[in-house]
Design an enzyme around this catalytic site. Structure first.
Site, PDB file in Angstrom:
ATOM      1  N   ASP A  61     -51.345 101.111  51.277  1.00 35.58           N
ATOM      2  CA  ASP A  61     -52.741 101.133  51.479  1.00 35.58           C
ATOM      3  C   ASP A  61     -53.215 100.270  52.705  1.00 35.58           C
ATOM      4  O   ASP A  61     -52.480  99.474  53.268  1.00 35.58           O
ATOM      5  CB  ASP A  61     -53.085 100.460  49.993  1.00 35.58           C
ATOM      6  CG  ASP A  61     -54.707 100.256  49.921  1.00 35.58           C
ATOM      7  OD1 ASP A  61     -55.266 101.444  50.065  1.00 35.58           O
ATOM      8  OD2 ASP A  61     -55.179  99.360  49.745  1.00 35.58           O
ATOM      9  N   SER A  62     -54.338 100.383  52.990  1.00 33.28           N
ATOM     10  CA  SER A  62     -55.055  99.645  54.018  1.00 33.28           C
ATOM     11  C   SER A  62     -54.930  98.249  53.684  1.00 33.28           C
ATOM     12  O   SER A  62     -55.209  97.301  54.317  1.00 33.28           O
ATOM     13  CB  SER A  62     -56.318 100.241  54.175  1.00 33.28           C
ATOM     14  OG  SER A  62     -57.036 100.254  52.912  1.00 33.28           O
ATOM     15  N   CYS A 122     -61.648 106.087  45.938  1.00 36.57           N
ATOM     16  CA  CYS A 122     -61.502 104.687  46.531  1.00 36.57           C
ATOM     17  C   CYS A 122     -60.743 104.016  45.727  1.00 36.57           C
ATOM     18  O   CYS A 122     -60.931 103.799  44.560  1.00 36.57           O
ATOM     19  CB  CYS A 122     -62.726 104.579  47.147  1.00 36.57           C
ATOM     20  SG  CYS A 122     -62.674 102.574  47.912  1.00 36.57           S
ATOM     21  N   HIS A 166     -60.834 100.908  45.544  1.00 30.59           N
ATOM     22  CA  HIS A 166     -61.430  99.511  44.777  1.00 30.59           C
ATOM     23  C   HIS A 166     -62.192  99.799  43.608  1.00 30.59           C
ATOM     24  O   HIS A 166     -62.552  99.060  42.842  1.00 30.59           O
ATOM     25  CB  HIS A 166     -62.330  99.021  45.910  1.00 30.59           C
ATOM     26  CG  HIS A 166     -61.794  98.418  47.040  1.00 30.59           C
ATOM     27  ND1 HIS A 166     -60.829  98.928  47.812  1.00 30.59           N
ATOM     28  CD2 HIS A 166     -61.616  96.995  47.550  1.00 30.59           C
ATOM     29  CE1 HIS A 166     -60.218  98.125  48.453  1.00 30.59           C
ATOM     30  NE2 HIS A 166     -60.852  97.083  48.505  1.00 30.59           N
TER      31      HIS A 166
END
Ligand code: DGL
Length: 283
Positions: free
Chosen positions: A17-18, A192, A194
Site C-alpha cells: 500500500d501507499s 479507497c 481509508h
C-alpha cells in the site's frame, strides 16, 4: 519460496500500500486467512498516491512490489486502490508471482449486491479519473457513477473518524454522488483503503436502500479463493481454518518513520504492530 515440498509450506502473502491505509486489507486478510504469514509494505515517505500521476504511481508501486517480492512472497496483494487502478498490469509483468488487486474483487461484490445495476464508487482523485472501477463494473453489466472524495483520506489520517466535520464532508460528497439518475443506486463501493474506517458515518449519510461494499473484505475473500484453487499453495489449506488463527507472522516495512507507522497503523489494524523495518527505496 515455492519449493519442491509444498506439503508443510505456509504461504507468505505480500501486501502493498501507499501507506497505512492498506492495513484495512491486511486486517480483512487476517480474518479470512488467519494462518498465513504476511509481509506488509507501506510507502509512507511518498504517500499520498491518490493525487499523483499514473507514471509516478506506477514507478513507486513497481519498486515497492519488487522489494516485497524479493523477500519471498508467494502471492502479492495490491491493497492500494490507486496503485491497483494505475499500475496493476505493470506490477503483474515485473513480479513472478500471482497478483491480486482490490478493484476486480470490489466490482465483483458490487455486481453481486446490486439489484438495479446502478452503483456509486468513491475513491481518490487518481482512482476515479482512471475509471478502472467504471470499466470493471460495466463489464459486469452495472452502471457506475464515480465520485472523488479527496478530503476523506486526510480526515481519517487525522483520526477524525467519528468527527462531525467528517460527517458533513461525507454528506456533501454522497449527496452529490446519489443525485439525479443515481438517486436509486443501491450499492456504495468503498474504493479507497481509508474508507472502511468511515463505515459508521457513511452508513448514516448514504441513502437508506444502499448496501456498502468494502473492497478490503471482497479482496480478502478473493485471495482466500485463489489460495484454495492454487495447487502450488496447497500447504495453505490449513491457513483458512480456525486453528490457524493467531499463528501468522507479520513483518512490516515502511519508507518513512517507523514510530509514525506504528502509532497510526495500530488504528487501522486494530492490534499492536511490532517488527517494523525502515526501508530506503532508491528512485
Ligand atoms: N491507499 C490509497 C488508495 O486506496 C489512499 C491513500 C493515498 O492516496 O495514498 O487509493
Amino acid at each position: 519460496m515455492i519449493g519442491a515440498d509444498m506439503s508443510n509450506h505456509k504461504p507468505c502473502i505480500g501486501v502493498f500500500d501507499s501507506g497505512v491505509g492498506g492495513l484495512t486489507v491486511l486486517k480483512a486478510l487476517l480474518e479470512v486467512i488467519p494462518g498465513a504469514d504476511y509481509l506488509y509494505f507501506g510507502d509512507t515517505a511518498r504517500l499520498p498516491y491518490g493525487s499523483k500521476s499514473a507514471e509516478t504511481v506506477t514507478k513507486y508501486a513497481v519498486g515497492a512490489c519488487e522489494y516485497l517480492h524479493s523477500h519471498g512472497t508467494d502471492l502479492l496483494v495490491i491493497a492500494c486502490n490507486t496503485a491497483t487502478a494505475l499500475a496493476l498490469p505493470k506490477i503483474e509483468r515485473v513480479v513472478g508471482v500471482g497478483v491480486v488487486g482490490v478493484i476486480e474483487p470490489g466490482a465483483q461484490s458490487a455486481s453481486g449486491a446490486s439489484q438495479n445495476r446502478k452503483v456509486v464508487v468513491i475513491g481518490t482523485d487518481a482512482t476515479i479519473s482512471s475509471h478502472a472501477y467504471l470499466r470493471a463494473l460495466k463489464s459486469r453489466g452495472v452502471e457506475a457513477r464515480e465520485k472523488a472524495c479527496p478530503l476523506l483520506v486526510p480526515l481519517v489520517e487525522e483520526g477524525w473518524i467519528a468527527h462531525p466535520v467528517t460527517e458533513q464532508v461525507a454528506r456533501i460528497y454522497l449527496d452529490e454522488a446519489f443525485a439525479g439518475e443515481f438517486e436509486s443506486a443501491d450499492v456504495l463501493v468503498l474504493g479507497c483503503t481509508h474508507y472502511p474506517l468511515l463505515k459508521p458515518i457513511l452508513r448514516r449519510v448514504a441513502p437508506a436502500q444502499v448496501k456498502i461494499v468494502d473492497s478490503a473484505e471482497s479482496t480478502a475473500r478473493a485471495v482466500a479463493q485463489q489460495i484454495r484453487l492454487d495447487p502450488k499453495l496447497s500447504g495453505a489449506e490449513s491457513v483458512n481454518e480456525e486453528r490457524g488463527r493467531g499463528s501468522s507472522h507479520i513483518r512490516f516495512f515502511a519508507t518513512d518513520s517507523v514510530q509514525k507507522f506504528r502509532s497510526l497503523g495500530e488504528r487501522f489494524l486494530g492490534r499492536k504492530i511490532e517488527d517494523v523495518q525502515h526501508v530506503d527505496l532508491k528512485e
